[in-house]
Design a protein around this motif. Sequence first.
Motif, mmCIF file in Angstrom:
data_model
loop_
_atom_site.group_PDB
_atom_site.id
_atom_site.type_symbol
_atom_site.label_atom_id
_atom_site.label_comp_id
_atom_site.label_asym_id
_atom_site.label_seq_id
_atom_site.Cartn_x
_atom_site.Cartn_y
_atom_site.Cartn_z
ATOM 1 N N VAL A 266 -6.918 5.694 -7.251
ATOM 2 C CA VAL A 266 -6.455 6.810 -6.946
ATOM 3 C C VAL A 266 -6.550 8.137 -6.795
ATOM 4 O O VAL A 266 -7.536 9.518 -6.384
ATOM 5 C CB VAL A 266 -4.902 7.313 -6.844
ATOM 6 C CG1 VAL A 266 -4.030 8.467 -6.614
ATOM 7 C CG2 VAL A 266 -3.922 5.875 -6.424
ATOM 8 N N LYS A 267 -7.237 8.185 -8.324
ATOM 9 C CA LYS A 267 -7.849 10.018 -8.777
ATOM 10 C C LYS A 267 -9.629 10.051 -7.862
ATOM 11 O O LYS A 267 -9.968 10.926 -7.532
ATOM 12 C CB LYS A 267 -7.533 9.877 -10.550
ATOM 13 C CG LYS A 267 -6.729 10.358 -11.102
ATOM 14 C CD LYS A 267 -7.137 9.679 -12.458
ATOM 15 C CE LYS A 267 -5.679 10.598 -12.709
ATOM 16 N NZ LYS A 267 -6.262 10.318 -14.574
ATOM 17 N N GLU A 268 -10.120 8.788 -7.840
ATOM 18 C CA GLU A 268 -11.709 8.660 -7.548
ATOM 19 C C GLU A 268 -11.274 8.862 -5.826
ATOM 20 O O GLU A 268 -12.380 9.683 -5.613
ATOM 21 C CB GLU A 268 -12.226 7.245 -7.380
ATOM 22 C CG GLU A 268 -12.190 7.098 -8.179
ATOM 23 C CD GLU A 268 -12.723 5.464 -8.977
ATOM 24 O OE1 GLU A 268 -12.691 4.446 -8.184
ATOM 25 O OE2 GLU A 268 -13.307 4.426 -10.338
ATOM 26 N N LYS A 269 -9.930 8.776 -5.216
ATOM 27 C CA LYS A 269 -9.707 8.934 -4.060
ATOM 28 C C LYS A 269 -9.283 10.542 -3.794
ATOM 29 O O LYS A 269 -9.224 11.547 -2.582
ATOM 30 C CB LYS A 269 -9.133 7.625 -2.960
ATOM 31 C CG LYS A 269 -9.894 7.043 -2.956
ATOM 32 C CD LYS A 269 -8.481 5.638 -2.306
ATOM 33 C CE LYS A 269 -9.953 4.546 -1.941
ATOM 34 N NZ LYS A 269 -11.032 4.668 -0.740
ATOM 35 N N ASN A 270 -9.367 11.097 -4.891
ATOM 36 C CA ASN A 270 -8.652 12.897 -4.937
ATOM 37 C C ASN A 270 -6.891 12.496 -3.781
ATOM 38 O O ASN A 270 -6.578 13.466 -3.145
ATOM 39 C CB ASN A 270 -9.797 13.502 -4.477
ATOM 40 C CG ASN A 270 -10.862 13.446 -4.853
ATOM 41 O OD1 ASN A 270 -10.721 13.650 -6.122
ATOM 42 N ND2 ASN A 270 -11.598 13.746 -4.214
ATOM 43 N N LEU A 271 -6.314 11.333 -4.084
ATOM 44 C CA LEU A 271 -4.957 11.205 -4.158
ATOM 45 C C LEU A 271 -4.264 11.501 -4.932
ATOM 46 O O LEU A 271 -2.734 11.155 -4.555
ATOM 47 C CB LEU A 271 -4.962 10.156 -2.780
ATOM 48 C CG LEU A 271 -5.495 9.654 -2.149
ATOM 49 C CD1 LEU A 271 -5.711 7.782 -1.745
ATOM 50 C CD2 LEU A 271 -5.542 10.161 -0.540
ATOM 51 N N ASP A 272 -4.628 11.797 -6.439
ATOM 52 C CA ASP A 272 -2.820 12.699 -7.116
ATOM 53 C C ASP A 272 -2.227 13.459 -6.965
ATOM 54 O O ASP A 272 -0.785 12.700 -7.078
ATOM 55 C CB ASP A 272 -3.866 12.738 -8.114
ATOM 56 C CG ASP A 272 -4.367 12.315 -9.114
ATOM 57 O OD1 ASP A 272 -6.424 12.496 -8.348
ATOM 58 O OD2 ASP A 272 -5.347 12.037 -10.162
ATOM 59 N N SER A 273 -2.112 14.358 -5.968
ATOM 60 C CA SER A 273 -1.403 14.765 -5.319
ATOM 61 C C SER A 273 -0.612 14.384 -4.056
ATOM 62 O O SER A 273 0.994 15.048 -4.044
ATOM 63 C CB SER A 273 -2.120 16.593 -4.793
ATOM 64 O OG SER A 273 -2.148 15.882 -3.602
ATOM 65 N N LYS A 274 -1.138 13.329 -3.327
ATOM 66 C CA LYS A 274 -0.316 12.913 -2.567
ATOM 67 C C LYS A 274 0.976 11.293 -3.587
ATOM 68 O O LYS A 274 1.750 10.996 -2.467
ATOM 69 C CB LYS A 274 -0.736 12.402 -1.591
ATOM 70 C CG LYS A 274 -1.998 13.101 -1.195
ATOM 71 C CD LYS A 274 -1.057 13.805 0.637
ATOM 72 C CE LYS A 274 -1.850 14.953 1.264
ATOM 73 N NZ LYS A 274 -0.880 14.836 2.151
ATOM 74 N N ILE A 275 0.398 10.559 -4.337
ATOM 75 C CA ILE A 275 0.565 9.961 -4.436
ATOM 76 C C ILE A 275 1.211 9.520 -5.960
ATOM 77 O O ILE A 275 0.649 10.226 -6.995
ATOM 78 C CB ILE A 275 -0.463 8.461 -4.346
ATOM 79 C CG1 ILE A 275 -0.798 7.986 -2.936
ATOM 80 C CG2 ILE A 275 -0.110 7.090 -4.805
ATOM 81 C CD1 ILE A 275 -2.767 6.872 -3.162
ATOM 82 N N LEU A 276 2.353 9.268 -5.607
ATOM 83 C CA LEU A 276 3.343 9.528 -7.223
ATOM 84 C C LEU A 276 4.201 7.824 -7.742
ATOM 85 O O LEU A 276 4.054 7.056 -6.997
ATOM 86 C CB LEU A 276 5.111 9.637 -6.544
ATOM 87 C CG LEU A 276 4.685 11.671 -6.878
ATOM 88 C CD1 LEU A 276 4.715 11.841 -4.872
ATOM 89 C CD2 LEU A 276 6.397 12.321 -6.782
ATOM 90 N N PHE A 277 3.510 7.459 -8.978
ATOM 91 C CA PHE A 277 3.842 6.386 -9.795
ATOM 92 C C PHE A 277 4.851 7.059 -10.454
ATOM 93 O O PHE A 277 5.155 8.084 -11.586
ATOM 94 C CB PHE A 277 2.140 5.438 -10.248
ATOM 95 C CG PHE A 277 1.206 5.346 -9.416
ATOM 96 C CD1 PHE A 277 1.206 4.158 -8.721
ATOM 97 C CD2 PHE A 277 0.111 6.313 -9.762
ATOM 98 C CE1 PHE A 277 0.280 3.744 -8.874
ATOM 99 C CE2 PHE A 277 -1.078 5.462 -8.306
ATOM 100 C CZ PHE A 277 -0.892 4.873 -8.282
ATOM 101 N N ILE A 278 6.095 6.159 -10.492
ATOM 102 C CA ILE A 278 7.485 6.208 -11.191
ATOM 103 C C ILE A 278 7.269 5.622 -11.138
ATOM 104 O O ILE A 278 8.753 5.227 -11.839
ATOM 105 C CB ILE A 278 8.304 6.352 -9.838
ATOM 106 C CG1 ILE A 278 8.853 5.671 -8.564
ATOM 107 C CG2 ILE A 278 8.457 8.066 -8.979
ATOM 108 C CD1 ILE A 278 9.810 6.370 -8.187
ATOM 109 N N GLY A 279 6.943 3.777 -12.024
ATOM 110 C CA GLY A 279 7.194 2.946 -13.245
ATOM 111 C C GLY A 279 8.537 2.603 -12.424
ATOM 112 O O GLY A 279 9.162 2.417 -10.863
ATOM 113 N N ASN A 280 9.581 2.044 -13.443
ATOM 114 C CA ASN A 280 10.819 0.920 -12.775
ATOM 115 C C ASN A 280 11.839 1.545 -13.310
ATOM 116 O O ASN A 280 11.684 2.313 -13.728
ATOM 117 C CB ASN A 280 10.388 -0.391 -13.786
ATOM 118 C CG ASN A 280 9.421 -1.032 -14.125
ATOM 119 O OD1 ASN A 280 8.904 -2.041 -12.668
ATOM 120 N ND2 ASN A 280 8.141 -1.074 -14.603
#
Length: 387
Positions: A266-280
Amino acid sequence: MMTLNKKILFVIGNVRVSNGVTSVIMNHYGKLLKAGYQVDFCALYNWGSPYIKTILENGGNYYVLPQENRKDEVEVCGIRVEEERSGAPDKKRAYSFMEKVIKQGNYGIVHIHIIGRYALMASQIAKKYSVPIRILHSHNPVHIHNLHSLLFALYYNTQCVHNCNRYLACSSLAGKSMFGRRKFSIIRNTIDTNCVYYIEEDRTKLRKEFSISSDSFVYGTVCRQTYQKNPYFTIDVFEQIAKNKENAKFVWVGTGELETEIKQYVKEKNLDSKILFIGNREDMAGIYSMMDGFILPSRYEGLGIVFVEAQACGVPVYASDVVPKDIELTRLVHYISLKNTALEWAKTILSDHTNYGDRSQYKQMIIDAKYDRTNNNDLLEYYESIS
């Protein structure tokens, strides 16, 4: 009929909240306790979960196989609410540990919910100590995609089937591919619709918690980051969506062995601001309510309980064409071929302008389809029918 010994050992991977197998087990768990069963668990991984506290408070044991790089044999996992991952089974010590658990446990039922090395181990030991009911439960169809997976199935699955004497599956597809011509029973993976229905207030609250504006269009998924769930392709699909939909966001619920690699992707695609990983998460009604679209291009599925959960909350679902048709319970479901490119997936998703109506109506549709845990055949009935 024999008198049923009401001690059960579930052999599982873990009891993370976002794990589909965990959801299935815990949906039956309370009813088993009320009927007088003692339910113990033996997990492969020392991964935390709030369910562990529930198990221990109800008098059950929660065993974890000895983990690599740990000298102590962890018999009872520490109670952790955060579902952090740590370690993997120690292959050299696992057999003696599991043998001790099964031999001393005096179980009437050993119910195996996993496949592979440790499933075979559990089935061998249960047979060795004459556990009366040895159940192999197929939660996914056998997926043969290369020589290694073929040899895996031939070696492990064949022997597990031979060592067990009862067979369960979540669908006809999952059962036939694992058990062949052997007789098996189907217990559909059901959900608790009281935990996954549309709540407008929770939608607003969670969007605020994650700094998502009210006008954002939120896609999401609930799954492990693992080969089966096709995580890299999921990111590729959303990347194409984001290029054409400026206000698009993506929320990923769950953890898995590829989590670190996927976050880097996700970082390599510069999508950090668009994709949220919120765990379980446990607040799944709010999580699904926050979404406007659910995307999961699985490579294979036994059923796919999260597809049912998403529908109960009125979320349009975009699934791969290998997902069983059993989950198509409402008009919310759209199947897309795995042969299609990420761009083609994105175009299909973006072209869906259907008005699906009031989201709160879908909970009752799932109940009417008999996918709510209150109106489906359950594990308790199955156990007592074979006693």
